[in-house]
Design a protein around this motif. Structure first.
Motif, mmCIF file in Angstrom:
data_model
loop_
_atom_site.group_PDB
_atom_site.id
_atom_site.type_symbol
_atom_site.label_atom_id
_atom_site.label_comp_id
_atom_site.label_asym_id
_atom_site.label_seq_id
_atom_site.Cartn_x
_atom_site.Cartn_y
_atom_site.Cartn_z
ATOM 1 N N ARG A 206 43.808 26.420 29.219
ATOM 2 C CA ARG A 206 44.121 27.586 28.287
ATOM 3 C C ARG A 206 42.839 28.185 27.859
ATOM 4 O O ARG A 206 42.958 29.637 27.546
ATOM 5 C CB ARG A 206 44.612 26.687 26.699
ATOM 6 N N ILE A 207 41.825 27.608 28.195
ATOM 7 C CA ILE A 207 40.341 28.400 27.769
ATOM 8 C C ILE A 207 40.373 29.705 28.763
ATOM 9 O O ILE A 207 39.955 30.821 28.670
ATOM 10 C CB ILE A 207 39.196 27.596 27.689
ATOM 11 N N LEU A 208 40.676 29.313 30.022
ATOM 12 C CA LEU A 208 40.481 30.166 31.267
ATOM 13 C C LEU A 208 41.488 31.317 30.912
ATOM 14 O O LEU A 208 41.041 32.471 31.249
ATOM 15 C CB LEU A 208 40.925 29.497 32.367
ATOM 16 N N ARG A 209 42.537 30.877 30.445
ATOM 17 C CA ARG A 209 43.653 32.255 30.000
ATOM 18 C C ARG A 209 43.177 33.226 29.140
ATOM 19 O O ARG A 209 43.376 34.388 29.138
ATOM 20 C CB ARG A 209 44.914 31.579 29.772
ATOM 21 N N SER A 210 42.394 32.884 28.098
ATOM 22 C CA SER A 210 42.188 33.524 27.078
ATOM 23 C C SER A 210 40.659 33.950 27.011
ATOM 24 O O SER A 210 40.099 35.024 26.034
ATOM 25 C CB SER A 210 42.377 32.789 25.609
ATOM 26 N N ASN A 211 39.735 33.327 27.873
ATOM 27 C CA ASN A 211 38.278 33.594 27.868
ATOM 28 C C ASN A 211 37.775 34.256 29.192
ATOM 29 O O ASN A 211 37.916 33.465 30.129
ATOM 30 C CB ASN A 211 37.605 32.373 27.557
ATOM 31 N N ALA A 212 37.416 35.616 29.081
ATOM 32 C CA ALA A 212 37.133 35.976 30.343
ATOM 33 C C ALA A 212 35.964 35.812 30.892
ATOM 34 O O ALA A 212 35.499 35.685 32.187
ATOM 35 C CB ALA A 212 37.048 37.712 30.240
ATOM 36 N N ARG A 213 34.988 35.702 30.036
ATOM 37 C CA ARG A 213 33.432 35.095 30.371
ATOM 38 C C ARG A 213 33.687 33.876 31.094
ATOM 39 O O ARG A 213 33.047 33.475 32.123
ATOM 40 C CB ARG A 213 32.626 34.988 29.213
ATOM 41 N N THR A 274 15.904 36.565 32.223
ATOM 42 C CA THR A 274 16.473 37.950 32.666
ATOM 43 C C THR A 274 18.274 38.089 32.551
ATOM 44 O O THR A 274 18.542 39.180 32.606
ATOM 45 C CB THR A 274 15.973 38.275 34.210
ATOM 46 N N GLY A 275 18.641 37.099 32.035
ATOM 47 C CA GLY A 275 20.025 37.058 32.156
ATOM 48 C C GLY A 275 20.646 36.350 33.120
ATOM 49 O O GLY A 275 20.216 36.179 34.365
ATOM 50 N N ARG A 276 22.055 36.057 32.770
ATOM 51 C CA ARG A 276 22.735 35.200 33.885
ATOM 52 C C ARG A 276 23.186 36.318 35.220
ATOM 53 O O ARG A 276 23.176 35.870 36.315
ATOM 54 C CB ARG A 276 24.196 34.697 33.324
ATOM 55 N N LEU A 277 23.587 37.378 34.944
ATOM 56 C CA LEU A 277 24.325 38.137 35.926
ATOM 57 C C LEU A 277 23.243 38.401 37.010
ATOM 58 O O LEU A 277 23.557 38.637 38.298
ATOM 59 C CB LEU A 277 24.808 39.500 35.547
ATOM 60 N N PRO A 278 21.896 38.854 36.733
ATOM 61 C CA PRO A 278 20.864 39.213 37.881
ATOM 62 C C PRO A 278 20.786 38.100 38.660
ATOM 63 O O PRO A 278 20.453 38.195 39.822
ATOM 64 C CB PRO A 278 19.723 39.583 36.957
ATOM 65 N N ILE A 386 30.913 44.815 38.393
ATOM 66 C CA ILE A 386 32.059 45.200 37.325
ATOM 67 C C ILE A 386 31.645 44.889 36.102
ATOM 68 O O ILE A 386 31.416 45.535 35.022
ATOM 69 C CB ILE A 386 33.463 44.931 37.601
ATOM 70 N N ARG A 387 31.151 43.352 35.821
ATOM 71 C CA ARG A 387 30.819 42.795 34.578
ATOM 72 C C ARG A 387 29.493 43.562 34.107
ATOM 73 O O ARG A 387 29.447 44.054 33.062
ATOM 74 C CB ARG A 387 30.543 41.466 34.740
ATOM 75 N N ALA A 388 28.504 43.554 35.399
ATOM 76 C CA ALA A 388 27.367 44.430 35.101
ATOM 77 C C ALA A 388 27.445 45.831 34.535
ATOM 78 O O ALA A 388 26.921 45.991 33.416
ATOM 79 C CB ALA A 388 26.441 44.416 36.118
ATOM 80 N N TRP A 389 28.340 46.347 34.996
ATOM 81 C CA TRP A 389 28.774 47.893 34.656
ATOM 82 C C TRP A 389 29.352 47.990 33.057
ATOM 83 O O TRP A 389 28.974 48.716 32.411
ATOM 84 C CB TRP A 389 29.515 48.567 35.644
ATOM 85 N N GLY A 390 30.157 46.972 32.767
ATOM 86 C CA GLY A 390 30.833 47.054 31.544
ATOM 87 C C GLY A 390 29.671 46.656 30.574
ATOM 88 O O GLY A 390 29.716 47.226 29.494
ATOM 89 N N LYS A 391 28.710 45.675 30.989
ATOM 90 C CA LYS A 391 27.913 45.274 29.840
ATOM 91 C C LYS A 391 26.935 46.572 29.781
ATOM 92 O O LYS A 391 26.443 46.919 28.225
ATOM 93 C CB LYS A 391 27.102 44.033 30.360
ATOM 94 N N ALA A 392 26.607 47.203 30.785
ATOM 95 C CA ALA A 392 25.701 48.491 30.501
ATOM 96 C C ALA A 392 26.442 49.417 29.679
ATOM 97 O O ALA A 392 25.860 50.270 28.851
ATOM 98 C CB ALA A 392 25.357 49.055 31.962
ATOM 99 N N GLU A 393 27.716 49.477 29.798
ATOM 100 C CA GLU A 393 28.595 50.900 29.097
ATOM 101 C C GLU A 393 28.417 50.369 27.482
ATOM 102 O O GLU A 393 28.215 51.023 26.476
ATOM 103 C CB GLU A 393 29.864 51.075 29.502
ATOM 104 N N GLU A 394 28.874 48.998 27.283
ATOM 105 C CA GLU A 394 28.619 48.644 26.048
ATOM 106 C C GLU A 394 27.169 48.695 25.347
ATOM 107 O O GLU A 394 27.164 49.184 24.141
ATOM 108 C CB GLU A 394 29.016 47.058 25.935
#
Length: 401
Positions: A206-213, A274-278, A386-394
Protein backbone atom coordinates in the motif's frame (compact mmCIF):
# COMPACT_ATOMS: atom_id res chain seq x y z
CA UNK A 1 26.22 -5.38 18.59
CA UNK A 2 24.95 -4.85 15.04
CA UNK A 3 28.53 -4.46 13.83
CA UNK A 4 29.62 -7.64 15.61
CA UNK A 5 26.75 -9.63 14.18
CA UNK A 6 27.44 -8.30 10.69
CA UNK A 7 31.08 -9.36 10.85
CA UNK A 8 30.15 -12.89 11.83
CA UNK A 9 27.24 -13.15 9.40
CA UNK A 10 29.35 -11.84 6.52
CA UNK A 11 31.78 -14.76 6.73
CA UNK A 12 29.25 -17.06 5.05
CA UNK A 13 28.40 -14.71 2.19
CA UNK A 14 31.38 -15.37 -0.06
CA UNK A 15 31.12 -19.14 0.25
CA UNK A 16 27.40 -19.04 -0.51
CA UNK A 17 27.73 -17.16 -3.80
CA UNK A 18 31.14 -18.41 -5.00
CA UNK A 19 31.53 -22.02 -3.87
CA UNK A 20 27.78 -22.40 -4.21
CA UNK A 21 27.92 -21.72 -7.95
CA UNK A 22 30.80 -24.18 -8.43
CA UNK A 23 29.04 -26.83 -6.36
CA UNK A 24 25.81 -26.30 -8.31
CA UNK A 25 27.65 -26.81 -11.60
CA UNK A 26 29.28 -29.97 -10.24
CA UNK A 27 26.19 -31.61 -8.77
CA UNK A 28 23.95 -30.70 -11.72
CA UNK A 29 26.54 -31.68 -14.33
CA UNK A 30 26.16 -28.45 -16.31
CA UNK A 31 27.60 -24.91 -15.91
CA UNK A 32 24.23 -23.56 -17.10
CA UNK A 33 22.90 -24.38 -13.62
CA UNK A 34 25.67 -22.44 -11.86
CA UNK A 35 23.47 -19.36 -11.58
CA UNK A 36 20.98 -21.25 -9.44
CA UNK A 37 23.31 -20.79 -6.45
CA UNK A 38 22.83 -17.02 -6.49
CA UNK A 39 19.20 -17.49 -7.51
CA UNK A 40 18.30 -19.73 -4.59
CA UNK A 41 20.28 -17.65 -2.09
CA UNK A 42 18.60 -14.42 -3.15
CA UNK A 43 15.22 -16.16 -3.42
CA UNK A 44 15.67 -17.38 0.15
CA UNK A 45 16.51 -13.85 1.26
CA UNK A 46 13.44 -12.56 -0.58
CA UNK A 47 11.14 -15.14 1.02
CA UNK A 48 12.55 -14.34 4.48
CA UNK A 49 12.38 -10.54 4.12
CA UNK A 50 8.72 -9.87 4.93
CA UNK A 51 8.32 -12.58 7.64
CA UNK A 52 11.46 -11.27 9.37
CA UNK A 53 10.18 -7.68 9.04
CA UNK A 54 6.85 -8.70 10.58
CA UNK A 55 8.66 -10.55 13.35
CA UNK A 56 10.74 -7.42 13.98
CA UNK A 57 7.58 -5.28 14.16
CA UNK A 58 5.99 -7.70 16.63
CA UNK A 59 8.97 -8.86 18.72
CA UNK A 60 11.81 -6.47 17.86
CA UNK A 61 15.08 -6.67 15.94
CA UNK A 62 16.69 -8.96 18.53
CA UNK A 63 14.33 -11.86 17.91
CA UNK A 64 14.08 -11.26 14.17
CA UNK A 65 17.83 -11.08 13.46
CA UNK A 66 18.73 -14.08 15.64
CA UNK A 67 15.99 -16.21 14.07
CA UNK A 68 17.24 -15.43 10.56
CA UNK A 69 20.82 -16.31 11.52
CA UNK A 70 19.72 -19.68 12.97
CA UNK A 71 17.90 -20.51 9.72
CA UNK A 72 21.01 -19.61 7.69
CA UNK A 73 23.14 -21.93 9.84
CA UNK A 74 20.71 -24.78 9.15
CA UNK A 75 20.98 -24.03 5.43
CA UNK A 76 24.76 -24.42 5.54
CA UNK A 77 24.36 -27.84 7.19
CA UNK A 78 21.96 -28.91 4.43
CA UNK A 79 24.36 -27.67 1.72
CA UNK A 80 27.12 -29.88 3.15
CA UNK A 81 24.73 -32.84 3.27
CA UNK A 82 23.73 -32.30 -0.37
CA UNK A 83 27.34 -32.69 -1.50
CA UNK A 84 27.79 -35.82 0.60
CA UNK A 85 24.62 -37.36 -0.85
CA UNK A 86 25.15 -35.87 -4.37
CA UNK A 87 21.58 -34.54 -4.42
CA UNK A 88 21.30 -31.33 -6.42
CA UNK A 89 17.77 -30.32 -5.25
CA UNK A 90 18.94 -30.65 -1.63
CA UNK A 91 21.74 -28.18 -2.39
CA UNK A 92 19.16 -25.74 -3.74
CA UNK A 93 17.17 -26.04 -0.51
CA UNK A 94 20.28 -25.43 1.58
CA UNK A 95 21.25 -22.37 -0.45
CA UNK A 96 17.73 -21.01 -0.16
CA UNK A 97 17.82 -21.29 3.63
CA UNK A 98 21.30 -19.76 3.65
CA UNK A 99 19.74 -16.77 1.94
CA UNK A 100 18.10 -15.98 5.27
CA UNK A 101 21.55 -14.81 6.38
CA UNK A 102 21.52 -12.21 3.62
CA UNK A 103 18.07 -11.09 4.77
CA UNK A 104 19.50 -10.63 8.26
CA UNK A 105 22.40 -8.56 6.93
CA UNK A 106 19.98 -6.37 5.02
CA UNK A 107 17.64 -5.90 7.96
CA UNK A 108 20.58 -5.01 10.23
CA UNK A 109 21.36 -1.96 8.10
CA UNK A 110 17.82 -0.70 8.69
CA UNK A 111 18.16 -1.50 12.40
CA UNK A 112 20.95 1.10 12.46
CA UNK A 113 18.43 3.76 11.42
CA UNK A 114 15.82 2.93 14.09
CA UNK A 115 17.23 5.47 16.55
CA UNK A 116 19.31 7.55 14.12
CA UNK A 117 19.01 11.32 13.79
CA UNK A 118 17.78 12.48 10.35
CA UNK A 119 21.07 14.25 9.56
CA UNK A 120 23.15 11.12 10.12
CA UNK A 121 20.80 8.37 8.95
CA UNK A 122 22.78 7.43 5.83
CA UNK A 123 26.08 7.43 7.73
CA UNK A 124 24.71 5.26 10.55
CA UNK A 125 23.29 2.84 8.01
CA UNK A 126 26.55 2.79 6.04
CA UNK A 127 28.68 1.98 9.10
CA UNK A 128 26.72 -1.23 9.66
CA UNK A 129 26.97 -2.00 5.93
CA UNK A 130 30.73 -1.36 6.12
CA UNK A 131 31.20 -3.77 9.03
CA UNK A 132 30.15 -6.63 6.76
CA UNK A 133 33.47 -6.09 4.92
CA UNK A 134 35.53 -7.94 7.49
CA UNK A 135 33.57 -11.17 7.42
CA UNK A 136 32.60 -10.97 3.75
CA UNK A 137 36.21 -10.51 2.59
CA UNK A 138 37.41 -13.23 4.95
CA UNK A 139 34.77 -15.69 3.72
CA UNK A 140 36.01 -16.28 0.13
CA UNK A 141 39.61 -16.53 1.38
CA UNK A 142 38.59 -19.43 3.60
CA UNK A 143 38.23 -21.66 0.52
CA UNK A 144 41.72 -23.14 1.01
CA UNK A 145 41.60 -23.47 4.82
CA UNK A 146 38.04 -24.70 4.50
CA UNK A 147 39.11 -27.54 2.23
CA UNK A 148 41.84 -28.49 4.70
CA UNK A 149 39.44 -28.39 7.65
CA UNK A 150 36.77 -30.19 5.63
CA UNK A 151 39.15 -33.00 4.71
CA UNK A 152 40.11 -33.38 8.37
CA UNK A 153 36.41 -33.58 9.29
CA UNK A 154 35.64 -36.00 6.45
CA UNK A 155 33.47 -33.50 4.55
CA UNK A 156 32.98 -33.66 0.76
CA UNK A 157 35.21 -31.46 -1.48
CA UNK A 158 34.21 -27.79 -1.77
CA UNK A 159 32.12 -27.84 1.42
CA UNK A 160 34.67 -27.01 4.11
CA UNK A 161 33.94 -23.28 3.96
CA UNK A 162 30.27 -24.01 4.62
CA UNK A 163 31.30 -25.51 7.97
CA UNK A 164 32.82 -22.14 8.87
CA UNK A 165 29.53 -20.56 7.82
CA UNK A 166 27.59 -22.77 10.27
CA UNK A 167 29.75 -21.66 13.18
CA UNK A 168 29.66 -18.00 12.14
CA UNK A 169 25.86 -17.88 11.77
CA UNK A 170 25.30 -19.50 15.14
CA UNK A 171 27.71 -17.02 16.74
CA UNK A 172 25.91 -14.12 15.02
CA UNK A 173 22.56 -15.38 16.34
CA UNK A 174 23.99 -15.47 19.86
CA UNK A 175 25.30 -11.89 19.54
CA UNK A 176 21.93 -10.54 18.36
CA UNK A 177 19.92 -12.50 20.91
CA UNK A 178 22.05 -11.58 23.90
CA UNK A 179 23.34 -8.16 22.92
CA UNK A 180 20.52 -6.08 21.40
CA UNK A 181 19.12 -4.86 24.71
CA UNK A 182 17.15 -2.61 24.74
CA UNK A 183 15.78 -3.44 21.31
CA UNK A 184 16.30 -0.46 18.93
CA UNK A 185 13.08 -0.90 16.93
CA UNK A 186 10.88 -1.36 19.98
CA UNK A 187 12.47 1.72 21.54
CA UNK A 188 11.84 3.72 18.37
CA UNK A 189 8.22 2.59 18.15
CA UNK A 190 7.72 3.38 21.83
CA UNK A 191 8.96 6.96 21.44
CA UNK A 192 7.37 7.58 18.00
CA UNK A 193 8.58 9.96 15.31
CA UNK A 194 5.71 12.44 15.39
CA UNK A 195 3.12 13.44 17.97
CA UNK A 196 0.18 12.77 15.66
CA UNK A 197 1.46 9.58 14.13
CA UNK A 198 -1.13 6.94 13.25
CA UNK A 199 -1.26 3.84 15.44
CA UNK A 200 -2.21 1.54 12.56
CA UNK A 201 0.79 0.70 10.33
CA UNK A 202 0.23 0.39 6.58
CA UNK A 203 1.23 -2.60 4.45
CA UNK A 204 4.36 -2.29 2.33
CA UNK A 205 2.47 -2.70 -0.95
CA UNK A 206 0.00 0.00 0.00
CA UNK A 207 2.89 2.34 0.77
CA UNK A 208 4.41 1.62 -2.66
CA UNK A 209 1.17 2.46 -4.42
CA UNK A 210 0.77 5.82 -2.69
CA UNK A 211 4.33 6.98 -2.02
CA UNK A 212 6.38 7.98 -5.09
CA UNK A 213 9.61 8.47 -3.15
CA UNK A 214 9.38 5.03 -1.56
CA UNK A 215 8.60 3.50 -4.97
CA UNK A 216 11.66 5.10 -6.57
CA UNK A 217 13.96 4.11 -3.69
CA UNK A 218 12.81 0.47 -3.75
CA UNK A 219 13.41 0.23 -7.52
CA UNK A 220 16.90 1.77 -7.25
CA UNK A 221 17.94 -0.77 -4.64
CA UNK A 222 16.35 -3.71 -6.49
CA UNK A 223 17.80 -3.02 -9.95
CA UNK A 224 21.25 -2.17 -8.58
CA UNK A 225 21.28 -5.49 -6.73
CA UNK A 226 20.09 -7.41 -9.79
CA UNK A 227 22.91 -5.89 -11.87
CA UNK A 228 25.50 -6.85 -9.28
CA UNK A 229 24.26 -10.42 -8.74
CA UNK A 230 23.97 -11.17 -12.47
CA UNK A 231 27.60 -10.35 -13.25
CA UNK A 232 29.21 -11.40 -9.99
CA UNK A 233 27.54 -14.82 -9.78
CA UNK A 234 28.88 -15.81 -13.21
CA UNK A 235 32.43 -14.54 -12.64
CA UNK A 236 33.68 -17.67 -10.79
CA UNK A 237 32.49 -19.86 -13.67
CA UNK A 238 34.04 -17.51 -16.25
CA UNK A 239 37.38 -17.46 -14.41
CA UNK A 240 37.45 -21.24 -13.92
CA UNK A 241 36.75 -21.79 -17.61
CA UNK A 242 39.80 -19.60 -18.31
CA UNK A 243 42.05 -21.68 -16.04
CA UNK A 244 41.92 -19.71 -12.78
CA UNK A 245 42.49 -21.63 -9.55
CA UNK A 246 40.10 -21.63 -6.61
CA UNK A 247 42.53 -19.35 -4.79
CA UNK A 248 42.41 -16.79 -7.63
CA UNK A 249 38.62 -17.02 -7.78
CA UNK A 250 38.36 -16.49 -4.03
CA UNK A 251 40.77 -13.52 -4.12
CA UNK A 252 38.84 -11.89 -6.98
CA UNK A 253 35.52 -12.27 -5.19
CA UNK A 254 37.01 -10.91 -1.97
CA UNK A 255 38.15 -7.77 -3.82
CA UNK A 256 34.66 -7.40 -5.23
CA UNK A 257 33.11 -7.73 -1.78
CA UNK A 258 35.62 -5.19 -0.46
CA UNK A 259 34.27 -2.80 -3.07
CA UNK A 260 30.74 -3.53 -1.92
CA UNK A 261 31.35 -2.62 1.71
CA UNK A 262 34.70 -0.95 2.43
CA UNK A 263 33.78 2.56 1.23
CA UNK A 264 30.14 2.52 2.28
CA UNK A 265 30.77 5.08 5.11
CA UNK A 266 32.13 7.47 2.46
CA UNK A 267 28.99 7.05 0.37
CA UNK A 268 26.85 7.45 3.49
CA UNK A 269 28.62 10.70 4.38
CA UNK A 270 28.22 11.96 0.81
CA UNK A 271 24.53 11.04 0.80
CA UNK A 272 24.00 13.06 4.00
CA UNK A 273 26.03 16.02 2.72
CA UNK A 274 25.12 16.24 -0.97
CA UNK A 275 21.78 14.43 -1.08
CA UNK A 276 20.63 10.96 -2.09
CA UNK A 277 20.19 11.47 -5.85
CA UNK A 278 23.80 12.54 -6.65
CA UNK A 279 25.13 9.46 -4.85
CA UNK A 280 22.68 7.21 -6.71
CA UNK A 281 23.91 8.65 -10.02
CA UNK A 282 27.53 8.17 -8.93
CA UNK A 283 26.80 4.52 -8.17
CA UNK A 284 25.08 3.93 -11.49
CA UNK A 285 28.04 5.50 -13.29
CA UNK A 286 30.38 2.99 -11.64
CA UNK A 287 28.05 0.10 -12.47
CA UNK A 288 27.94 1.22 -16.10
CA UNK A 289 31.75 1.44 -16.28
CA UNK A 290 32.04 -2.04 -14.74
CA UNK A 291 29.68 -3.56 -17.30
CA UNK A 292 31.46 -1.89 -20.21
CA UNK A 293 34.81 -3.26 -19.01
CA UNK A 294 33.31 -6.74 -18.67
CA UNK A 295 31.85 -6.44 -22.15
CA UNK A 296 34.98 -5.26 -23.93
CA UNK A 297 37.77 -7.00 -21.95
CA UNK A 298 36.37 -10.28 -20.63
CA UNK A 299 39.45 -12.33 -21.54
CA UNK A 300 41.80 -10.60 -19.09
CA UNK A 301 41.77 -11.64 -15.42
CA UNK A 302 43.10 -8.22 -14.46
CA UNK A 303 40.33 -6.29 -16.20
CA UNK A 304 37.69 -8.71 -14.88
CA UNK A 305 39.00 -8.00 -11.37
CA UNK A 306 38.85 -4.23 -11.99
CA UNK A 307 35.33 -4.65 -13.34
CA UNK A 308 34.22 -6.51 -10.21
CA UNK A 309 35.72 -3.90 -7.89
CA UNK A 310 33.79 -1.16 -9.72
CA UNK A 311 30.70 -3.36 -9.63
CA UNK A 312 30.97 -3.55 -5.87
CA UNK A 313 31.56 0.20 -5.47
CA UNK A 314 28.61 1.05 -7.69
CA UNK A 315 26.38 -1.32 -5.75
CA UNK A 316 27.52 0.24 -2.47
CA UNK A 317 26.82 3.85 -3.46
CA UNK A 318 23.42 3.00 -4.94
CA UNK A 319 22.25 0.76 -2.11
CA UNK A 320 23.42 3.03 0.72
CA UNK A 321 21.72 6.10 -0.78
CA UNK A 322 18.64 4.13 -1.88
CA UNK A 323 18.26 2.42 1.49
CA UNK A 324 18.47 5.76 3.31
CA UNK A 325 15.64 6.98 1.08
CA UNK A 326 13.62 3.86 1.89
CA UNK A 327 14.07 4.42 5.63
CA UNK A 328 13.07 8.09 5.52
CA UNK A 329 10.25 7.84 2.96
CA UNK A 330 7.73 6.94 5.67
CA UNK A 331 7.20 7.52 9.39
CA UNK A 332 8.51 5.16 12.09
CA UNK A 333 5.58 2.75 12.41
CA UNK A 334 5.51 2.10 8.66
CA UNK A 335 9.26 1.57 8.30
CA UNK A 336 9.37 -2.19 9.03
CA UNK A 337 6.73 -2.78 6.31
CA UNK A 338 8.45 -0.74 3.58
CA UNK A 339 11.85 -2.11 4.57
CA UNK A 340 10.53 -5.65 4.27
CA UNK A 341 9.08 -4.93 0.82
CA UNK A 342 12.34 -3.27 -0.23
CA UNK A 343 14.37 -6.32 0.83
CA UNK A 344 11.85 -8.59 -0.90
CA UNK A 345 12.14 -6.60 -4.13
CA UNK A 346 15.92 -6.42 -3.86
CA UNK A 347 16.35 -10.16 -3.45
CA UNK A 348 13.65 -11.11 -5.94
CA UNK A 349 15.39 -8.95 -8.53
CA UNK A 350 18.71 -10.54 -7.60
CA UNK A 351 17.21 -14.02 -7.88
CA UNK A 352 15.90 -13.23 -11.34
CA UNK A 353 19.24 -11.73 -12.35
CA UNK A 354 21.09 -14.83 -11.16
CA UNK A 355 18.61 -17.16 -12.85
CA UNK A 356 18.92 -15.42 -16.22
CA UNK A 357 22.68 -14.97 -15.96
CA UNK A 358 23.46 -18.68 -16.38
CA UNK A 359 21.65 -19.17 -19.70
CA UNK A 360 22.92 -15.79 -20.94
CA UNK A 361 26.50 -16.82 -20.10
CA UNK A 362 26.02 -20.10 -21.96
CA UNK A 363 24.47 -18.37 -25.01
CA UNK A 364 26.27 -15.01 -25.26
CA UNK A 365 29.34 -15.40 -23.06
CA UNK A 366 30.59 -13.17 -20.28
CA UNK A 367 30.85 -10.17 -22.61
CA UNK A 368 27.25 -10.53 -23.72
CA UNK A 369 26.13 -10.71 -20.11
CA UNK A 370 27.92 -7.44 -19.37
CA UNK A 371 26.34 -5.62 -22.30
CA UNK A 372 22.81 -6.91 -21.60
CA UNK A 373 22.95 -5.84 -17.95
CA UNK A 374 23.43 -2.21 -19.05
CA UNK A 375 19.66 -2.05 -19.64
CA UNK A 376 19.06 -2.24 -15.87
CA UNK A 377 21.44 0.64 -15.22
CA UNK A 378 19.79 2.70 -17.95
CA UNK A 379 16.40 2.43 -16.21
CA UNK A 380 17.78 3.76 -12.91
CA UNK A 381 19.76 6.58 -14.56
CA UNK A 382 16.71 7.68 -16.54
CA UNK A 383 14.39 7.66 -13.53
CA UNK A 384 16.97 9.44 -11.36
CA UNK A 385 17.43 12.15 -14.00
CA UNK A 386 13.67 12.68 -14.13
CA UNK A 387 13.46 13.01 -10.33
CA UNK A 388 16.47 15.36 -10.25
CA UNK A 389 14.88 17.53 -12.98
CA UNK A 390 11.61 17.62 -11.08
CA UNK A 391 13.34 18.63 -7.84
CA UNK A 392 15.25 21.36 -9.69
CA UNK A 393 12.00 22.74 -11.11
CA UNK A 394 10.37 22.68 -7.66
CA UNK A 395 13.34 24.53 -6.18
CA UNK A 396 13.25 27.13 -8.96
CA UNK A 397 9.52 27.66 -8.53
CA UNK A 398 9.90 28.04 -4.76
CA UNK A 399 12.74 30.53 -5.27
CA UNK A 400 10.66 32.60 -7.71
CA UNK A 401 7.71 32.50 -5.35
Amino acid sequence: MLVGGQILGGIGMGATLSLGSLLAAQLSGSPAWAGTAATMSTLGAALAAIPLARLARARGRRVSLSTGAFIAGAGAVIAISSAALAIFPLLLLGLMLLGSGSAVNLQARFAATDLARPGSRARDLSVVVWSTTIGAVLGPNLFGPGETAGAALGLPPMTGAFAFSVAAQLAAAAVYLAGLRPDPLLEALKSGDRPGETTVPQSGLRILRSNARARYAVVVVALSHATMVALMSMTPIHLREHGASLTIVGFTISLHISGMYALSPVFGWLADKTGRLPVVLMGQGMLLTSLLIAGFAADSRTTVTVSLILLGLGWSASVVAGSAMVAESVSGQDRPAIQGVSDLGMNAAGALGGALAGPVLAAAGYSGLGFLAIALVAVVIGWTAIRAWGKAEEHAAAHQG
